[in-house]
Every structure is written in C-alpha cells, then in structure tokens.
Design an enzyme around this catalytic site. Structure first.
Site, PDB file in Angstrom:
ATOM      1  N   CYS A   1       0.861  -1.282   0.025  1.00 46.85           N
ATOM      2  CA  CYS A   1      -0.133  -0.230  -0.100  1.00 46.85           C
ATOM      3  C   CYS A   1       0.901   1.381   0.319  1.00 46.85           C
ATOM      4  O   CYS A   1       0.543   2.103  -0.678  1.00 46.85           O
ATOM      5  CB  CYS A   1      -0.901   0.050   1.211  1.00 46.85           C
ATOM      6  SG  CYS A   1      -1.954  -1.326   1.217  1.00 46.85           S
TER       7      CYS A   1
ATOM      8  N   ARG B   1      -7.780  -3.995  -3.051  1.00 47.67           N
ATOM      9  CA  ARG B   1      -7.201  -2.940  -3.753  1.00 47.67           C
ATOM     10  C   ARG B   1      -8.131  -2.777  -4.968  1.00 47.67           C
ATOM     11  O   ARG B   1      -8.148  -3.255  -6.103  1.00 47.67           O
ATOM     12  CB  ARG B   1      -5.765  -3.475  -4.302  1.00 47.67           C
ATOM     13  CG  ARG B   1      -4.831  -3.583  -3.195  1.00 47.67           C
ATOM     14  CD  ARG B   1      -3.421  -4.073  -3.800  1.00 47.67           C
ATOM     15  NE  ARG B   1      -2.710  -4.790  -2.835  1.00 47.67           N
ATOM     16  CZ  ARG B   1      -2.154  -3.908  -1.646  1.00 47.67           C
ATOM     17  NH1 ARG B   1      -2.342  -2.839  -1.554  1.00 47.67           N
ATOM     18  NH2 ARG B   1      -1.417  -4.602  -1.093  1.00 47.67           N
TER      19      ARG B   1
END
Length: 217
Positions: free
Chosen positions: A51, A128
C-alpha cells in the site's frame, strides 16, 4: 431484480454510490467532486509495504491527474489518526507528500457500498479496488487487485485518458490505446450502414471489415 443488483454492489454506467465520510482533509462527500473526475481507491491497511508503494505512486502522479481535472481519494478501514501517522511516516521515510485525502472508513459503510469488501480475501479489510467516477457522478470503471499485488498507477492514468478521449470524440479505444494511436469508429447498426462503411474506406477511415474501422484523431 434491481434490488438484487444493488445488493451486489456498484454498477458501470450507473450513479456511483453516495458517501459522506471523514477524511484526512475533513469530511468529504461524492457531491464535493461534482464537475470533476474522481479516482476513489481502497487499500487493505495503513503501514503496509504494498500500500505504501501505491500511495507513493499516486502521489508522484497527482499533478498529472489534476491537469486532467481528476481528483484522487484514498480509503481504508483505519482511523484518521492512523492515516495521519502513515502520511507523516511516508513523508519522513520517502520524502513524498500525500496531498490527497484518505477516507477513514471504520464502520465500512463506504467500503461495503462500493463492494470493496471481498469475503474471499478478507471480511475486515478492503481489497485494492479502484473506481473511476465521471463529472456527472456516473461510475465509469472498476478495477480490482488482490491483496498481494500492487495496482498499476500508469494503467489507471492511461484508462482515464482513454475514457476522456472517447467521450470527447465519440469513439472506442483498442487494446492498450495511447494518445497518438488510431481509434475505433463505432460499428454500423444496419445493413445499409455497413455497406456505406465499406465504401468510406480512404485516408480518413481505414476499414478492415464492415464492423472494424479505425481513424486518426
């Protein structure tokens, strides 16, 4: 049937789910982005390596997105305190400023509305997911990545350029289209129009077959 579709999650070319949520830049709602394109993207958790690379990638391209009239908005199921600490950590360790807001979605309302929670991956973290919303609030694209593979910011940028160009020129884009490439002319819908399309072959329109023709912009 409509209720069943809505229960599954958001749908392409339908109004994007509304939201009003706390972020690192104060409260934000979908209405705040009226008149602009929005990239809403979720990540599993703050202070995680994949991330972090994604956020650095988005931050490094933010000016390019802004030049296209595109706003960025992140989200994870973390508190805004966690978001603030993570943003400061990225600045300290990588020298990158995260200037776009991040939704603190502790109650998972936004994540659930957008289908960011995928039980096959996790019941408590958003995958995601990336959503592109146009200036009229219509959801134009959805892209999902697994927890262990980072998304491509280059592809999201390319997709936005393609969408905007297609809207402006009433055309479609071939595989991996980039600015400067030829675009696809919408196929004819009648037999007579198909005959006319074949006859149109020339410098402006390259006709491979009645249903497949391209042109330069």
């Amino acid at each position: 049937m409509t209720e069943e579709i809505q229960a599954i999650g958001p749908g392409l070319n339908r109004p994007a789910p509304d939201f009003d949520a706390p972020t690192t830049h104060g409260r934000k709602s979908l209405a705040d982005y009226k008149g602009k394109w929005l990239v809403l993207f979720s990540h599993p958790a703050d202070f995680t390596p994949v991330c972090t690379t994604e956020f650095i990638g988005f931050a490094n391209r933010q000016d390019e997105f802004a030049a296209m009239g595109v706003e960025l908005l992140g989200l994870s199921i973390d508190s805004h305190y966690s978001h603030i600490a993570w943003v400061r950590n990225i600045k300290e360790k990588w020298g990158v400023d995260i200037k776009f807001p991040i939704i603190a979605d502790l109650d998972m309302k936004v994540a659930k509305a957008y289908g960011m929670i995928q039980p096959g991956a996790s019941d408590t973290a958003a995958v995601r997911a990336t959503f592109i919303v146009d200036p009229e609030g219509v959801l134009r694209a959805m892209v999902y990545y697994p927890m262990n593979a980072g998304r491509s910011v280059d592809e999201i940028h390319r997709l936005l350029v393609a969408l905007q160009t297609a809207d402006e020129n009433a055309c479609a884009m071939p595989e991996n289209w980039k600015p400067g490439d030829r675009v696809i002319v919408p196929p004819p819908a009648t037999d007579a129009a198909a005959e006319e399309r074949v006859a149109e072959a020339g410098d402006d329109i390259e006709v491979i077959d009645w249903y497949f023709a391209t042109r330069a912009l």
